[in-house]
Design an enzyme around this catalytic site. Structure first.
Site, short mmCIF file in Angstrom:
data_model
loop_
_atom_site.label_atom_id
_atom_site.label_comp_id
_atom_site.label_asym_id
_atom_site.label_seq_id
_atom_site.Cartn_x
_atom_site.Cartn_y
_atom_site.Cartn_z
N ASP A 296 0.88 -1.17 0.00
CA ASP A 296 0.00 0.00 0.00
C ASP A 296 0.92 1.23 0.00
O ASP A 296 2.14 1.13 0.15
CB ASP A 296 -0.94 -0.02 1.21
C1 BGC Z 1 -5.05 3.17 0.19
C2 BGC Z 1 -5.13 2.18 -0.96
C3 BGC Z 1 -4.92 2.88 -2.28
C4 BGC Z 1 -3.59 3.58 -2.25
C5 BGC Z 1 -3.24 4.25 -3.55
C6 BGC Z 1 -3.83 4.05 0.08
O1 BGC Z 1 -3.89 5.10 0.98
O2 BGC Z 1 -5.04 2.47 1.41
O3 BGC Z 1 -6.38 1.53 -0.92
O4 BGC Z 1 -5.00 1.96 -3.33
O5 BGC Z 1 -3.61 4.55 -1.22
O6 BGC Z 1 -3.99 5.38 -3.78
#
Ligand code: BGC
Length: 769
Positions: A296
């Protein structure tokens, strides 16, 4: 004679044609099989050829995902692309920028390896579909499959070839803001929605034209954050992980998902982004996952914040050793892996292992042959009305009718005046829901939807006071919907409430649209209460006190406290956040141009104090069914306000004749359960027939009920259909804490079939020794 002769010739021709078709099918099947294995051999061969020629820096580049937006990005992106030191980008939806980067990678980098461009295409791109929890409420996997396929098409036409979805985290606590992004509380329903979304995003296989690479996320357990607080630690025993939380991930992997995102939080004291058991033992060894793992955002750095890794070097070491392939946005792998190799802490062979699935996915997607987007077609794809038409259908199919006393709904099309009241009735961004993309279509408002439904009626709007988060979201600056205006004063809100009351008094009917703004659920949007935000409860009570008919439409990404409303408002419709066609779809349901058929994918609590709340809990020594022990709480019921699987319709159904093909079976065999469903009312509608089981005894306690089958059936008045379910090894096997393995036990099982998790049509069977 001639006739006989010609019949004989016909028979001969027919038989030989049939024979040829069979041979053809057989040969095609063989060739298909061969070409599949040849495909993976070819892919592997191409990967090895590339690896042989790659420098260490180029290999590490494939593990480096960099921001293409105006934050967290390295200044020299274009130079890094040409050197092959970036493998993928994220956070840009600018087709021209993405196209330029792809040309640089393919034409200027030494090995011409194309880039992946990732974005959170969660429930639509230009056209917005209902939020994922809403699509799960359709209980019709074709809805998210089709919606995500439209979303994929629009994204791909804009240069995005990778989405960070589906999010499949099981959520059993509505305080957790990200409940909106998943399919709710149940592993069986969640697995069905996970499979459907992978198919929708990727098509039948990776590399299908007009589709994108999907990412199943967040691996794993994120939805069980303590207290529903986003990012907080998760403690889940292996039995819950395997029987519940991992199920939708396994379904996505089996459906061929090409990438998987690790979660942010600590799982049983080991951050998911550095968790070798999850990312290697379960994912690679047990499930045979062939795609790549992306962290993530900034998760590699979080390993230090968690107090797990000592510093960046240690974080890179732990991430790669656990099984991470691609590092999202932190650039720690890019910065640290070189010296870790030189110090002998990590081997080049480990780096090769990390790079292989990334290259394989790029090859399987056909990016080496077709790296570019035809920008001359982008605007035609983005303005194709088919997506909007489907968004309206998806929204209709997702809505759940929670209460409808005295046939308050549907409203009559003869109504002369409607008061449209509430802070969400007229805000297209909030009706779209979270994860907005710049350039997405703001939703049709409820006022606009009602106006086009009833052009001759007087339709007037009163907001009744604004609502906003007490603590702003850190995403307010990036995503559409953040409130930029100064907050309203208490006096201003009171004045707007009085205006709304005056409007209700002079209108025949009030449609009250209450709930949460888009930024009140999603990431960084957890709550400690489930009350209607702001002064909406006061507004609701004052409008009901007017004494005219009221239909309450809830717009939100999570269940809210409706205990008062359930006792005082005759009609309640859960519309979720319906997307681009929100107002039209809500009007369709309110006036019966579509009959509501959605069902809750979560147990709807009476208030936050009941959370976590889910139907599939274990039986305790004082079951709630025992009149002596009606509640776990002394001040009120412990059961949900509306159970999992519940939802009303404008027509009525009866479900009957539950039969099993046998009442005893050997382990490994299966039986068929059937039941009939009849539309006993006066209008056509859909019913979702649901099957639940309970294993009466076993090596461990088993949940009171578990969903093991469902089907949404459309029926005309008086029509009956038979619904078929299979119960076999797949449905009866569970992970036993006692044996630390998957078991199918020789025990007795209850079966219920009905239209919610409180179904009472019952029978039983036994699995023999
Ligand atoms: C979120 C993810 C997301 C990623 C990219 C993160 O803060 O937890 O679900 O895909 O950002 O934007």
């Amino acid at each position: 004679m001639l006739a006989l002769h010609s019949r004989a010739i016909f028979k001969y021709v027919y038989a030989s044609a049939l024979f040829s078709v069979c041979i053809l099918l057989f040969v095609t099947a063989l060739v298909g099989q061969e070409s599949n294995s040849a495909n993976s051999a070819t892919v592997n061969h191409r990967v090895e050829e590339l690896l042989k020629n790659m420098t260490l820096e180029e290999k590490i580049g494939q593990l480096n995902q960099v921001s293409a937006a105006n934050f967290l990005n390295p200044p020299n992106r274009e130079e890094l692309i040409e050197k092959g030191e970036i493998g993928s980008f994220l956070w840009s939806v600018d087709p021209v920028q993405l196209d330029r980067y792809q040309h640089l990678a393919v034409e200027k980098s030494r090995l011409h390896i194309p880039l992946l461009f990732g974005y959170d295409v969660i429930h639509g791109f230009r056209t917005v579909f209902p939020v994922p929890i809403a699509m799960a409420a359709s209980w019709d996997p074709r809805v998210p499959e089709k919606a995500q396929s439209f979303a994929a098409r629009e994204a791909r036409a804009s240069g995005i070839n990778w989405t960070f979805g589906p999010m499949v985290d099981i959520a059993r606590d509505a305080r957790w803001g990200r409940i909106v992004e998943g399919a709710g509380e149940d592993p069986y329903l969640g697995a069905a929605m996970a499979r459907a979304q992978v198919r929708g995003f990727q098509g039948p296989q990776l590399g299908t034209a007009d589709h994108v690479l999907a990412t199943v996320k967040h691996f794993a357990g994120y939805g069980a954050a303590e207290g529903g607080r986003d990012y907080d630690s998760v403690y889940l025993p292996e039995t819950s992980l395997r029987n519940v939380y991992l199920q939708p991930f396994k379904a996505a992997v089996d459906a061929g998902v090409g990438s998987l995102m690790s979660a942010y939080m600590d799982l049983n004291d080991v951050p998911a982004g550095g968790n070798h058991w999850l990312l290697h033992d379960v994912l690679r060894e047990e499930w045979g996952f062939q795609g790549f793992v992306v962290t993530d955002a900034l998760t590699t750095n979080d390993l230090i914040i968690h107090g797990f890794a000592k510093n960046e070097s240690d974080a890179a070491y732990r991430a790669v050793s656990a099984g991470v392939n691609v590092d999202m946005a932190s650039r720690i792998l890019a910065g640290q892996l070189g010296s870790l190799i030189r110090n002998g802490k990590i081997t080049v062979a480990q780096i090769d292992d990390a790079v292989r699935p990334v290259l394989a996915v790029k090859i399987r997607m056909g990016l080496f042959e077709h790296p570019y987007t035809d920008l001359s077609k982008t605007s035609a794809v983005l303005s194709d009305p088919a997506a909007r038409e489907y968004s309206r259908i998806a929204a209709q199919r997702s809505m759940v009718l929670l209460r409808n006393e005295n046939h308050t709904l549907p409203l009559s099309k003869k109504v002369s005046s409607i008061a449209v009241i509430g802070p969400l009735a007229n805000d297209g961004t909030d009706l779209d829901g979270g994860w907005g993309v710049d350039g997405e279509t703001p939703a049709v408002t409820v006022e606009a939807g009602l106006r086009s439904k009833l052009p001759g009626a007087t339709i007037a709007f009163a907001r009744g006071g604004e609502i906003r988060r007490t603590i702003p979201s850190r995403f307010d600056d990036f995503l559409p919907g953040g409130k930029k205006t100064p907050p309203q004063s208490a006096e201003e809100i009171s004045k707007e409430i009085e205006e709304a009351v005056a409007l209700a008094k002079k209108s025949e009917v009030s449609v009250l649209v209450l709930g949460e703004t888009a930024n009140m659920s999603g990431e960084y949007a957890s709550r400690s209460t489930l009350e209607l935000p702001g002064r909406q409860q006061e507004l609701l009570e004052k409008i009901v006190a007017v004494g005219k008919p009221v239909a309450l439409v809830i717009v939100s990404g999570r269940p809210l406290n409706m205990s008062w409303a359930n006792a005082h408002v005759p009609a309640i419709l859960m519309a979720w956040q319906p997307g681009s066609e929100a107002g039209n779809a809500i009007a369709d349901i309110l006036f019966a141009d579509a009959n509501p058929g959605g069902k809750l994918p979560v147990s709807w609590p009476r208030g936050a104090g009941q959370e976590p709340l889910y139907y599939s809990h274990n039986v305790t020594q004082y079951p709630e069914s025992d009149p002596m022990y009606r509640s776990r709480y002394w001040e009120g019921p412990s059961t949900p306000l509306y159970p999992f699987g519940f939802g009303l319709s404008y027509t009525t159904f009866s479900i009957a004749d539950l039969r099993l093909s046998k009442t005893e079976l050997k382990a490994g065999d299966s039986l068929e359960a059937t039941a009939t469903v009849t539309n006993t009312g006066a209008s056509g509608g859909d019913e979702v027939v649901q099957l639940y089981i309970h294993q009466r005894a076993g090596s461990t306690s088993r949940p009171i009920r578990e969903l093991k089958g469902f089907e949404r059936v459309a029926l005309q008045p008086g029509e009956t259909k038979t619904v078929h379910f299979t119960l076999g090894k797949k449905e009866l096997t569970y992970w036993s804490e006692a044996h630390k393995s998957w078991v199918e036990e020789p025990e007795e099982f209850d079966v219920w079939v009905g239209n919610s998790s409180t179904a009472n049509l019952h029978t039983a069977f036994r699995v023999l020794e």
